[in-house]
Design a protein around this motif. Structure first.
Motif, short mmCIF file in Angstrom:
data_model
loop_
_atom_site.label_atom_id
_atom_site.label_comp_id
_atom_site.label_asym_id
_atom_site.label_seq_id
_atom_site.Cartn_x
_atom_site.Cartn_y
_atom_site.Cartn_z
N ASN A 205 2.53 -11.67 9.65
CA ASN A 205 3.13 -12.92 9.18
C ASN A 205 4.62 -12.97 9.49
OD1 ASN A 205 0.87 -14.31 8.11
ND2 ASN A 205 0.98 -13.12 6.21
N GLN A 206 5.14 -11.93 10.10
CA GLN A 206 6.54 -11.86 10.56
C GLN A 206 7.51 -12.25 9.45
OE1 GLN A 206 5.65 -14.24 14.22
NE2 GLN A 206 6.73 -12.57 15.26
N ARG A 207 7.36 -11.55 8.35
CA ARG A 207 8.24 -11.81 7.21
C ARG A 207 8.30 -10.57 6.32
NH1 ARG A 207 4.38 -15.74 3.37
NH2 ARG A 207 2.65 -14.23 3.18
N VAL A 208 9.29 -10.56 5.45
CA VAL A 208 9.38 -9.60 4.35
C VAL A 208 9.15 -10.36 3.06
CG1 VAL A 208 10.93 -8.08 3.07
CG2 VAL A 208 10.92 -8.03 5.57
N GLN A 209 8.31 -9.81 2.19
CA GLN A 209 8.12 -10.38 0.87
C GLN A 209 8.70 -9.44 -0.18
OE1 GLN A 209 4.54 -12.67 -0.13
NE2 GLN A 209 3.56 -11.76 1.69
N VAL A 210 9.31 -10.04 -1.20
CA VAL A 210 9.94 -9.27 -2.26
C VAL A 210 9.29 -9.64 -3.59
CG1 VAL A 210 12.12 -8.61 -3.34
CG2 VAL A 210 12.10 -9.38 -0.95
N PHE A 211 8.98 -8.61 -4.38
CA PHE A 211 8.32 -8.79 -5.67
C PHE A 211 9.13 -8.06 -6.74
CE2 PHE A 211 5.32 -8.80 -2.23
CZ PHE A 211 4.54 -9.92 -2.47
N ASP A 212 9.04 -8.55 -7.97
CA ASP A 212 9.76 -7.88 -9.05
C ASP A 212 8.94 -6.72 -9.60
OD1 ASP A 212 7.87 -8.93 -10.88
OD2 ASP A 212 9.16 -10.62 -11.41
N GLY A 213 9.51 -6.02 -10.58
CA GLY A 213 8.84 -4.85 -11.13
C GLY A 213 7.57 -5.16 -11.89
N ASP A 214 7.34 -6.44 -12.20
CA ASP A 214 6.09 -6.86 -12.83
C ASP A 214 5.12 -7.43 -11.80
OD1 ASP A 214 6.93 -6.18 -15.46
OD2 ASP A 214 8.10 -8.04 -15.56
#
Length: 309
Positions: A205-214
């Motif tokens: 998908n040529q992207r970076v995804q960021v998620f929180d600690g939850d």
């Protein structure tokens, strides 16, 4: 963005099986003591160095669980069916704050945990194609650990991320194929930052995804790279103390640096065997002082760079 010519301050390694030699090194991780742990993938071992590249120790050996081949007792007592402490083309590695080392034993479809010296602690996972099972992996490529000791795994072939406690007990999973938030196509590199946010390289998908600690979706950003879907075009990621992300572009022969907001701020590297170039940059990590470590896989070397100016 600004392309910078960074020259490494240390380069070590060459093709071979001896101490300090490599056969396609991939994941790299800097421990809390500054030791550099390198996944020597096709030698099926982990090698440990000091920050300047001096060899310290190693562990491993080949064990192909699926084929029942090569699994031996390191004490010389005959076959060892579990292959504990041995690997089949491992890719990813992470070192926890307490010194525990986690290795993505990719083609044995499992995670193995060791103490800082490489003594085997535990393992979990078996082969399976599933987007819901809590115990199956399909070619896990990378692993990351947060400040609480949680272990995050990119279960690449199953298009998901899985979270476990330090001993491998299942906590959570998310993903599935697709282009929406929290969906993945070929998730490979994974890293955590000082706030325990989780960064996932969503390669195809040529992207970076960021998620929180939850495990909640925070943001994503596009990456103009990773155009090919070859078996070696597998990018890794590291995040420094300031929240900057460093991402390898293996078949683009460069490293890309992004601001915490996902803005491309710098790149370095080009194709070649000299010290400002790469042949296939794969694994990456950044130490507490901002020094950058990159495994140049096809040149069988590890390169240490000063922080990006």
């Amino acid at each position: 963005e600004a392309h910078v010519d960074l020259s490494p301050i240390q380069v070590w390694g060459e093709m071979g099986t001896g101490p300090g030699q490599f056969n396609h090194p991939r994941g790299v991780a800097v421990g809390p003591d500054g030791h550099v742990y390198v996944v020597d993938s096709d030698n099926n071992r982990v090698q440990v160095f000091d920050a300047a590249g001096a060899f310290l120790w190693e562990w491993g050996g080949r064990c192909d669980l699926a084929a029942g081949q090569g699994c031996t007792d390191p004490d010389g007592q005959g076959p060892l069916e579990s292959g504990d402490g041995q690997f089949q083309e491992p890719w990813g590695i992470a070192v926890a704050g307490d010194g525990r080392v986690y290795v993505a034993d990719t083609w044995n479809h499992r995670i193995q945990a060791f103490d800082a010296e490489g003594n085997f602690l535990t393992t979990w996972g078996t082969y399976g194609q599933s987007d819901s099972s809590q115990t199956l992996f399909y070619g896990p490529r990378d692993v990351a650990v947060d400040s609480a000791g949680r272990v995050f795994v990119t279960d690449t072939g199953n298009k998901r991320v899985m979270a476990f406690d330090a001993d491998g007990n299942f906590l959570y999973q998310w993903g599935g194929g697709g282009t929406g938030p929290g969906q993945f196509e070929e998730p490979v590199g994974i890293a955590t930052d000082d706030e325990d946010n989780i960064y996932v390289v969503d390669t195809w998908n040529q992207r970076v995804q960021v998620f929180d600690g939850d495990y909640g979706f925070l943001r994503d950003w596009p990456v103009e790279a990773w155009f090919g879907e070859s078996v070696v075009n597998k990018p890794f990621i590291a995040v420094d103390g300031a929240g900057q992300a460093y991402i390898t572009d293996p078949e683009g022969y460069r490293v890309a640096v992004f601001s915490p907001e996902g803005e491309l701020t710098a790149t370095f590297g080009r194709y070649g065997f000299d010290e400002t170039s790469f042949t296939l940059p794969t694994g990456i990590d950044v130490d507490a002082e901002g020094y950058i470590y990159v495994t140049d896989t096809d040149a069988n070397r590890v390169m240490r760079f000063v922080p990006v100016p």
